[in-house]
Design an enzyme around this catalytic site. Structure first.
Site, mmCIF file in Angstrom:
data_model
loop_
_atom_site.group_PDB
_atom_site.id
_atom_site.type_symbol
_atom_site.label_atom_id
_atom_site.label_comp_id
_atom_site.label_asym_id
_atom_site.label_seq_id
_atom_site.Cartn_x
_atom_site.Cartn_y
_atom_site.Cartn_z
ATOM 1 N N THR A 184 1.842 -4.342 -4.134
ATOM 2 C CA THR A 184 2.813 -4.483 -4.001
ATOM 3 C C THR A 184 3.492 -4.471 -2.579
ATOM 4 O OG1 THR A 184 2.786 -3.445 -6.144
ATOM 5 C CG2 THR A 184 5.270 -3.025 -5.297
ATOM 6 N N TYR A 225 -11.245 -1.678 -5.800
ATOM 7 C CA TYR A 225 -9.330 -2.226 -6.982
ATOM 8 C C TYR A 225 -9.820 -3.767 -6.454
ATOM 9 C CZ TYR A 225 -4.344 -3.285 -5.982
ATOM 10 O OH TYR A 225 -2.560 -3.869 -5.684
ATOM 11 N N LYS A 264 -9.461 1.497 -8.221
ATOM 12 C CA LYS A 264 -8.181 1.165 -9.073
ATOM 13 C C LYS A 264 -8.432 -0.342 -10.265
ATOM 14 C CE LYS A 264 -3.385 -0.083 -8.230
ATOM 15 N NZ LYS A 264 -3.005 -1.335 -9.507
ATOM 16 N N ILE A 281 -1.900 4.049 -10.447
ATOM 17 C CA ILE A 281 -0.821 3.132 -8.832
ATOM 18 C C ILE A 281 -0.286 2.077 -9.461
ATOM 19 C CG2 ILE A 281 -1.753 2.699 -7.212
ATOM 20 C CD1 ILE A 281 -4.410 3.894 -7.087
#
Length: 322
Positions: free
Chosen positions: A62, A149, A177, A220
């Site tokens: 993001t 991630y 994540k 997240i």
């Protein structure tokens, strides 16, 4: 504003790595030349603090990290660490270049950040053995607790369960994540985390009650930038002793997600920020006229929804500090 990363403040000690809570996958507003907008970033972070988020991920997907060079990423980490205080900041050190991964990890440790996260290197295909070596390099270089991630839709490579297990056995793994379309993978990761002593944070913003019910300890997400109060409420009711009804917040979050899904990520996050009265800054990539029109339609539609729901605008919730 430019910051000399070489003179960034050094923390005398590191905070514990976060293992639960609602973390914003932080949007980074920039001007037309790609420079960070400090005052606007400060207001966005103030908005998040006032709505009870538990921390931020800096330079994640993001945050559009591929648009920044190494020095800009160091500057961003230092600035976010300063402006987010006292919230914990996880540093995404992902890159295709091992030297950059190592340098960012060392810098994160020097400025006192509690943890890093690392994605597959992207662009070129990677074997699972090579992924493991890449992740171990990141962890060893930083000396920090590490989150993996997984976001195969962006990186092109899925982190296999056997690779997660091997990393947990060989490194200081605090968590993973899990993002992208493979929702069912949460179950396997959460079960493995119970066996290997790591946590799972989810990027499935619109399905939080489900992932918390499965045993994820946090999220997240990009939507945290836009509607943090909805996501914090879902977390508190699902994960703590706080009483409350999750359905209204869940329905609203799903409605926001459906509107945003009409535009590609991460430009859709910018539209949501603008609708909330926050500061997206200038686009970092070239945007077509069609996407610009759709962007405007989404801003208008979400603005009406936020007004109907009586959600305060960012400017009212977080007045300028400049």
């Amino acid at each position: 504003m430019k910051i000399d990363s070489a003179s960034a403040p050094r923390a005398p000690s590191l905070s514990p790595a976060p293992t639960q809570g609602v973390f914003a996958a932080l949007w980074l507003p920039t001007d037309a030349s790609g420079q960070l907008l400090q005052a606007e970033l400060a207001e966005n972070l103030s908005f998040l603090r006032q709505h009870g988020v538990h921390g931020v991920l800096a330079l994640g997907s993001t945050g559009e990290f591929p648009h920044f060079d190494l020095e800009q990423r160091k500057q961003a980490l230092a600035l976010v660490a300063e402006l987010a205080d006292p919230l914990p900041v996880i540093a995404n050190v992902s890159d295709i270049r091992p030297q950059v991964v190592a340098e960012l990890g060392r810098f994160a440790r020097e400025i006192g950040l509690p943890a890093i996260t690392i994605m597959p290197p992207g662009f070129f295909p990677s074997s699972q053995d090579d992924l493991l070596a890449h992740f171990l390099h990141a962890a060893e270089s930083s000396g920090l607790p590490t989150f993996l991630y997984n976001f195969p839709e962006l990186t092109g490579t899925r982190i296999g369960l056997e690779t997660v297990a091997a990393f947990a056995e060989q490194a200081n793994m605090v968590g993973i994540k899990q993002s992208g379309g493979e929702f069912a993978y949460h179950r396997e990761l959460i079960q493995l985390g119970r066996e290997k002593d790591f946590v799972v944070f989810s990027g499935a913003d619109t399905r939080l009650p489900e992932v918390f019910g499965l045993g994820a300890t946090g999220c997240i997400g990009g939507l945290v930038n836009i509607v943090p109060e909805l996501m914090v409420h879902l977390y508190e009711v699902s994960r703590t002793d706080k009483a409350g009804d999750i359905q209204p917040a869940f329905d609203r979050l799903a409605e926001v997600g459906a509107v945003l899904d009409r535009l590609t990520f991460p430009l859709n996050v910018a539209a949501g920020l603008e609708a909330r009265g926050l500061h997206p800054g200038a686009p970092k990539a070239v945007v077509s006229s069609g996407s610009q029109r759709l962007y405007g339609e989404i801003v208008d539609e979400l603005s009406r929804l936020f007004a109907e729901w009586e959600l305060p605008l960012g400017a009212a919730a977080a007045p300028s500090t400049s």
